[in-house]
Scaffold this motif. Structure first.
Motif, PDB file in Angstrom:
ATOM      1  N   GLN A 293       0.833  -1.246  -0.215  1.00 14.93           N
ATOM      2  CA  GLN A 293      -0.089   0.000   0.023  1.00 14.93           C
ATOM      3  C   GLN A 293       0.936   1.178  -0.016  1.00 14.93           C
ATOM      4  OE1 GLN A 293      -2.042   0.753   3.692  1.00 14.93           O
ATOM      5  NE2 GLN A 293      -3.529   2.418   2.862  1.00 14.93           N
ATOM      6  N   ILE A 294       0.539   2.338  -0.699  1.00 15.28           N
ATOM      7  CA  ILE A 294       1.133   3.661  -0.646  1.00 15.28           C
ATOM      8  C   ILE A 294       0.022   4.580  -0.935  1.00 15.28           C
ATOM      9  CG2 ILE A 294       2.696   5.028  -2.108  1.00 15.28           C
ATOM     10  CD1 ILE A 294       4.054   2.513  -3.407  1.00 15.28           C
ATOM     11  N   ARG A 295       0.209   5.553   0.050  1.00 17.06           N
ATOM     12  CA  ARG A 295      -0.687   6.842   0.149  1.00 17.06           C
ATOM     13  C   ARG A 295       0.171   7.790  -0.319  1.00 17.06           C
ATOM     14  NH1 ARG A 295      -4.095   7.090   5.636  1.00 17.06           N
ATOM     15  NH2 ARG A 295      -5.174   8.695   4.251  1.00 17.06           N
ATOM     16  N   ARG A 296      -0.020   8.169  -1.664  1.00 12.37           N
ATOM     17  CA  ARG A 296       0.781   8.988  -2.349  1.00 12.37           C
ATOM     18  C   ARG A 296       0.162  10.432  -1.911  1.00 12.37           C
ATOM     19  NH1 ARG A 296       4.304   6.624  -5.946  1.00 12.37           N
ATOM     20  NH2 ARG A 296       3.645   4.682  -6.772  1.00 12.37           N
ATOM     21  N   ALA A 297      -1.020  10.724  -1.713  1.00  9.38           N
ATOM     22  CA  ALA A 297      -1.524  11.906  -1.598  1.00  9.38           C
ATOM     23  C   ALA A 297      -0.936  12.555  -0.274  1.00  9.38           C
ATOM     24  CB  ALA A 297      -3.036  11.742  -1.523  1.00  9.38           C
ATOM     25  N   LEU A 298      -1.031  11.672   0.998  1.00 11.88           N
ATOM     26  CA  LEU A 298      -0.627  12.152   2.224  1.00 11.88           C
ATOM     27  C   LEU A 298       0.954  12.407   2.298  1.00 11.88           C
ATOM     28  CD1 LEU A 298      -1.901  12.937   4.844  1.00 11.88           C
ATOM     29  CD2 LEU A 298      -1.442  10.738   5.896  1.00 11.88           C
ATOM     30  N   GLU A 299       1.153  13.855   1.883  1.00 16.23           N
ATOM     31  CA  GLU A 299       2.700  14.181   1.877  1.00 16.23           C
ATOM     32  C   GLU A 299       3.200  15.196   2.933  1.00 16.23           C
ATOM     33  OE1 GLU A 299       3.468  15.917  -1.960  1.00 16.23           O
ATOM     34  OE2 GLU A 299       3.165  13.876  -2.972  1.00 16.23           O
ATOM     35  N   ASP A 300       1.901  15.725   3.810  1.00 16.38           N
ATOM     36  CA  ASP A 300       2.434  16.676   4.801  1.00 16.38           C
ATOM     37  C   ASP A 300       1.810  16.296   6.211  1.00 16.38           C
ATOM     38  OD1 ASP A 300       3.319  18.770   6.226  1.00 16.38           O
ATOM     39  OD2 ASP A 300       1.664  20.157   5.376  1.00 16.38           O
ATOM     40  N   ILE A 301       2.751  15.548   6.924  1.00 18.80           N
ATOM     41  CA  ILE A 301       2.064  15.279   8.373  1.00 18.80           C
ATOM     42  C   ILE A 301       3.130  15.994   9.268  1.00 18.80           C
ATOM     43  CG2 ILE A 301       1.992  13.444   9.774  1.00 18.80           C
ATOM     44  CD1 ILE A 301       1.566  11.476   7.459  1.00 18.80           C
ATOM     45  N   ARG A 302       2.602  16.536  10.210  1.00 22.06           N
ATOM     46  CA  ARG A 302       3.297  17.379  11.377  1.00 22.06           C
ATOM     47  C   ARG A 302       2.966  16.903  12.797  1.00 22.06           C
ATOM     48  NH1 ARG A 302       4.524  23.604  10.564  1.00 22.06           N
ATOM     49  NH2 ARG A 302       5.846  22.945  12.563  1.00 22.06           N
ATOM     50  N   LEU A 303       4.218  16.235  13.463  1.00 26.82           N
ATOM     51  CA  LEU A 303       3.802  15.741  14.729  1.00 26.82           C
ATOM     52  C   LEU A 303       4.761  16.617  15.562  1.00 26.82           C
ATOM     53  CD1 LEU A 303       3.228  12.237  13.871  1.00 26.82           C
ATOM     54  CD2 LEU A 303       1.537  13.610  14.953  1.00 26.82           C
ATOM     55  N   ASP A 304       5.522  17.405  15.118  1.00 28.35           N
ATOM     56  CA  ASP A 304       6.270  18.174  16.113  1.00 28.35           C
ATOM     57  C   ASP A 304       5.785  18.862  17.186  1.00 28.35           C
ATOM     58  OD1 ASP A 304       5.688  19.461  13.593  1.00 28.35           O
ATOM     59  OD2 ASP A 304       6.614  21.186  14.307  1.00 28.35           O
ATOM     60  N   GLY A 305       6.403  19.118  18.159  1.00 24.72           N
ATOM     61  CA  GLY A 305       5.721  19.635  19.445  1.00 24.72           C
ATOM     62  C   GLY A 305       5.069  18.772  20.398  1.00 24.72           C
ATOM     63  N   ASN A 306       5.057  17.476  19.926  1.00 22.42           N
ATOM     64  CA  ASN A 306       4.591  16.238  20.651  1.00 22.42           C
ATOM     65  C   ASN A 306       5.493  15.380  21.350  1.00 22.42           C
ATOM     66  OD1 ASN A 306       1.361  16.212  20.092  1.00 22.42           O
ATOM     67  ND2 ASN A 306       2.457  16.554  18.174  1.00 22.42           N
ATOM     68  N   PRO A 307       5.209  14.834  22.517  1.00 17.56           N
ATOM     69  CA  PRO A 307       6.105  14.073  23.311  1.00 17.56           C
ATOM     70  C   PRO A 307       6.344  12.603  22.810  1.00 17.56           C
ATOM     71  CG  PRO A 307       4.033  14.069  24.620  1.00 17.56           C
ATOM     72  CD  PRO A 307       3.827  15.269  23.285  1.00 17.56           C
ATOM     73  N   ILE A 308       5.807  12.495  21.451  1.00 19.05           N
ATOM     74  CA  ILE A 308       5.752  10.895  21.137  1.00 19.05           C
ATOM     75  C   ILE A 308       7.066  10.884  20.244  1.00 19.05           C
ATOM     76  CG2 ILE A 308       4.800  11.960  18.697  1.00 19.05           C
ATOM     77  CD1 ILE A 308       3.729   9.193  18.578  1.00 19.05           C
TER      78      ILE A 308
END
Length: 329
Positions: A293-308
């Motif tokens: 599976q490849i999700r080509r549309a989802l190119e921008d994910i931001r999780l900075d500023g989280n403790p994960i």
């Protein structure tokens, strides 16, 4: 010679003198009169130039030689136009007063009832600026959403003091495509406030005081609720699963504890920075049961500023074209 002979000779001389025509006598006398006018001029060296013109002719008293006063027409100055000679050309009094409205005395039937006042006292096109299908209510001191024209497609009511969105605020506005309520004081929205807006594509609610999201219309393309107070408990279960056209989901600067799942395949941008997310499932972005599976549309994910720590979940990004932004250590 006798005296009679001398008288004859004298008479003959006088007759010869008087025989000269008067015209010739005038010619002989005229040069003498004209020469007297120019006796001061040097006619042997009469070369008139711009330098010698003033020395030869004296023009200092030229205007005193002639008086043109009798030739100047007399002008009469007045403030009224002369009356016409023909009295028929005078306008009739009835004609000049025909355009004067007749003032009617006030009737004794009582005061005229005023028009019904819409919500918040005035319609939006008095409080705001209406241009075509767009209504601009930015920084208008609003405390609630005003009555909107039925053909409104774009509403901008930013930088006001709106505290809530009620179920009837957008009722009947089937053409509404964008709602921008940025920078208000909205702390809650009725569950049905936006659900009936079938044409709504953009819902912008950043910089408010929301603690929960209402039900969202399925045609939504962009949802922006940044800088609110929404916890994970404030999201409905599977709140975004049926939004098949959603491309931009911005939930940054809230109080989320986990990533809302499932996310629609149409999603292109997911902003979750500055929350309290500490963990995630391997199936958060990718289906572990679907190989390749490849999700080509989802190119921008931001999780900075989280403790994960994103390095603990390598399989969660296997189907993504690029890694999320965040902490990997």
């Amino acid at each position: 010679m006798c005296p009679l002979g001398w008288l004859g000779v004298a008479a003959l001389c006088l007759g010869t003198l008087w025989a000269v025509p008067a015209k010739d006598r005038r010619k002989e006398e005229k040069p003498k009169a004209e020469l007297s006018l120019f006796e001061n001029l040097d006619l042997d060296n009469y070369d008139v130039t711009l330098e010698s013109y003033g020395d030869i002719l004296d023009l200092s008293n030229y205007e005193e030689l002639y008086d043109y006063g009798h030739l100047v027409p007399k002008i009469e100055v007045g403030t009224l136009a002369p009356r016409p000679k023909d009295p028929k050309t005078l306008p009739e009094l009835a004609e000049t007063t025909s355009g004067t409205p007749n003032l009617q005395p006030p009737s004794s039937a009582g005061p005229v009832p005023s028009a019904p006042i819409p919500r918040q006292g005035l319609p939006s096109c008095v409080l705001c600026l209406c241009l075509g299908s767009s209504v601009y209510c930015d920084d208008a001191g609003l405390e609630q959403i005003p009555a909107l024209p039925p053909d409104t497609a774009y509403l901008y009511a930013r930088f006001n003091r709106i505290g809530a969105v009620r179920a009837g605020d957008f009722r009947g506005l089937e053409k509404l495509k964008r709602i921008d309520l940025s920078s208000n004081s909205i702390s809650w929205a009725d569950a049905d406030a936006f659900r009936g807006l079938s044409s709504l594509q953009e819902l912008l609610l950043p910089e408010n005081l929301l603690t929960a999201l209402p039900e969202l219309p399925r045609g939504l393309v962009r949802l922006d609720v940044r800088l609110n107070r929404i916890p994970s408990a404030g999201l409905r279960p599977e709140a975004f699963r049926d939004l098949k056209q959603l491309q931009f989901l911005h939930l940054s600067d809230n109080q989320l504890d986990f990533i809302p799942v499932p996310l629609p395949e149409s999603l292109r941008s997911l902003h979750l920075q500055n929350n309290n997310i500490q963990t995630m499932h391997e199936d958060t972005f990718c289906d572990s049961q679907e190989q390749g599976q490849i999700r080509r549309a989802l190119e921008d994910i931001r999780l900075d500023g989280n403790p994960i720590n994103l390095s603990l979940f390598p399989n969660a990004f296997s189907c993504l074209p690029r890694l999320p932004t965040g902490r990997f250590s």
